[in-house]
Design a protein around this motif. Structure first.
Motif, PDB file in Angstrom:
ATOM      1  N   ILE A  51      18.299  -0.837 -22.767  1.00  0.00           N
ATOM      2  CA  ILE A  51      16.939  -0.766 -23.303  1.00  0.00           C
ATOM      3  C   ILE A  51      16.270  -2.107 -23.063  1.00  0.00           C
ATOM      4  N   ASP A  52      15.173  -2.075 -22.319  1.00  0.00           N
ATOM      5  CA  ASP A  52      14.462  -3.291 -21.919  1.00  0.00           C
ATOM      6  C   ASP A  52      13.340  -3.582 -22.906  1.00  0.00           C
ATOM      7  N   TYR A  53      13.272  -4.843 -23.395  1.00  0.00           N
ATOM      8  CA  TYR A  53      12.228  -5.234 -24.342  1.00  0.00           C
ATOM      9  C   TYR A  53      11.247  -6.239 -23.746  1.00  0.00           C
ATOM     10  N   ASP A  54      11.228  -6.387 -22.441  1.00  0.00           N
ATOM     11  CA  ASP A  54      10.352  -7.375 -21.814  1.00  0.00           C
ATOM     12  C   ASP A  54       8.955  -6.778 -21.659  1.00  0.00           C
TER      13      ASP A  54
ATOM     14  N   PRO B 158      17.168   6.538 -29.079  1.00  0.00           N
ATOM     15  CA  PRO B 158      18.335   5.648 -28.977  1.00  0.00           C
ATOM     16  C   PRO B 158      19.149   5.604 -30.264  1.00  0.00           C
ATOM     17  N   GLN B 159      18.550   6.047 -31.383  1.00  0.00           N
ATOM     18  CA  GLN B 159      19.262   6.006 -32.663  1.00  0.00           C
ATOM     19  C   GLN B 159      20.494   6.903 -32.663  1.00  0.00           C
TER      20      GLN B 159
ATOM     21  N   THR C 278      18.128 -11.089 -26.023  1.00  0.00           N
ATOM     22  CA  THR C 278      16.727 -11.359 -26.345  1.00  0.00           C
ATOM     23  C   THR C 278      15.789 -10.307 -25.784  1.00  0.00           C
ATOM     24  N   LYS C 279      16.010  -9.900 -24.546  1.00  0.00           N
ATOM     25  CA  LYS C 279      15.088  -8.976 -23.881  1.00  0.00           C
ATOM     26  C   LYS C 279      15.696  -7.623 -23.556  1.00  0.00           C
ATOM     27  N   GLU C 280      16.904  -7.364 -24.054  1.00  0.00           N
ATOM     28  CA  GLU C 280      17.508  -6.073 -23.767  1.00  0.00           C
ATOM     29  C   GLU C 280      18.661  -5.784 -24.728  1.00  0.00           C
ATOM     30  N   THR C 281      18.942  -4.504 -24.873  1.00  0.00           N
ATOM     31  CA  THR C 281      20.137  -4.046 -25.587  1.00  0.00           C
ATOM     32  C   THR C 281      20.936  -3.178 -24.633  1.00  0.00           C
TER      33      THR C 281
ATOM     34  N   ILE D 211       7.744  -7.994 -30.988  1.00  0.00           N
ATOM     35  CA  ILE D 211       6.970  -6.850 -31.470  1.00  0.00           C
ATOM     36  C   ILE D 211       7.266  -5.614 -30.622  1.00  0.00           C
ATOM     37  N   TYR D 212       7.310  -5.793 -29.314  1.00  0.00           N
ATOM     38  CA  TYR D 212       7.617  -4.673 -28.423  1.00  0.00           C
ATOM     39  C   TYR D 212       8.992  -4.095 -28.726  1.00  0.00           C
ATOM     40  N   LYS D 213       9.952  -4.969 -28.993  1.00  0.00           N
ATOM     41  CA  LYS D 213      11.307  -4.526 -29.335  1.00  0.00           C
ATOM     42  C   LYS D 213      11.299  -3.704 -30.622  1.00  0.00           C
TER      43      LYS D 213
END
Length: 263
Positions: A134-137, A42-43, A113-116, A189-191
């Motif tokens: 991008i999901d961070y859940d 994603p960078q 909070t849970k996604e970009t 942490i997952y994010k």
């Protein structure tokens, strides 16, 4: 949601179950790859956004795989003045089988909070086009465990699987059982791991110390990655991994379990 695991050999990256034998496409190119929620590189989108902000020519490709394993291409090209967006579905056997192009004014990254979300705006009276989410859940994963040790004067270890926190000094050791992160902390942490592109091979070579400063094992849906390094090592990924680890440490040391050790 199941996470597809990357099988790494040397510097190559292959997504399990996905073929790279498509006309005009090589997975080894610097592309952003999305496959059923798993994101690689994603960078490159962030680098593209920085180039646009600085008025520098740039291009990036996003490859999204269908459930059948066919690639759909989203190409962005910036010529210093405007962004060209191209959508290519010609290799999707159930898609529209066409290439469409649009001129776009801007590209945005929206952090929640849970996604970009990455999106481009292509006209005043049209809705933005979603490029990538991008999901961070962490709760959407079948399983997510982290075992992390670090040295901050004391040797600290946390294990989400064992639900334990251990702080060890030269003289004694204290273990807190029943250790748990809150949902928000686990998502943080997952994010951090996702943004660090933890599924890629990391260059943490030229070890400067026999005992590493950081040791991290990440297990998601049966796939596991293990990292060991010190901040004085010379590998290309040491600085970024250390920055990520220090942010994880900040989360750990704000937990009630950690604070109670020193009360």
């Amino acid at each position: 949601m199941s996470l597809l695991i990357f099988l790494a050999a040397g510097c190559s990256v292959q997504i399990a179950g996905i073929s790279d034998e498509f006309k005009g496409y090589n997975q080894q190119d610097h592309n952003v790859i999305e496959s059923h929620g798993q994101i690689d590189n994603p960078q490159y989108l962030d680098e593209f956004i920085r180039s646009v902000d600085q008025g520098e020519d740039a291009e990036v490709r996003i490859v999204s795989y269908t459930s059948e394993g066919d690639p759909v291409f989203k190409d962005l090209n910036f010529n210093g003045e405007e962004i060209e967006y191209k959508l290519d579905t010609t290799q999707d056997q159930f898609g529209a089988d066409k290439v469409s192009k649009k001129k776009c004014e801007e590209i945005n990254r929206i952090d929640r909070t849970k996604e970009t979300i990455y999106e481009v705006s292509c006209g005043e009276n049209t809705s933005p086009i979603d490029l990538l989410t991008i999901d961070y859940d962490a709760n959407r994963q079948d399983s997510f465990e982290i075992d992390f040790s670090y040295d901050n004067g004391n040797r600290v270890n946390i294990s989400t699987q064992k639900q334990s926190l251990t702080v060890q000094s030269d003289e004694n050791s204290i273990t807190q059982n029943g250790f748990q992160f809150t949902e928000a902390q686990l998502n943080q942490i997952y994010k951090l791991l996702v943004l660090e592109n933890y599924m890629e091979e990391k260059d943490l070579s030229a070890r400067c110390s026999q005992n590493p400063d950081y040791s991290m094992t990440v297990t998601i849906n049966g796939g596991q990655r293990v990292f060991e390094w010190s901040d004085c090592d010379e590998g290309a990924d040491v600085a970024d991994m250390t920055q990520m680890a220090e942010r994880v440490i900040d989360i750990i040391e704000k937990t009630q379990s950690y604070r109670s050790v020193f009360e």
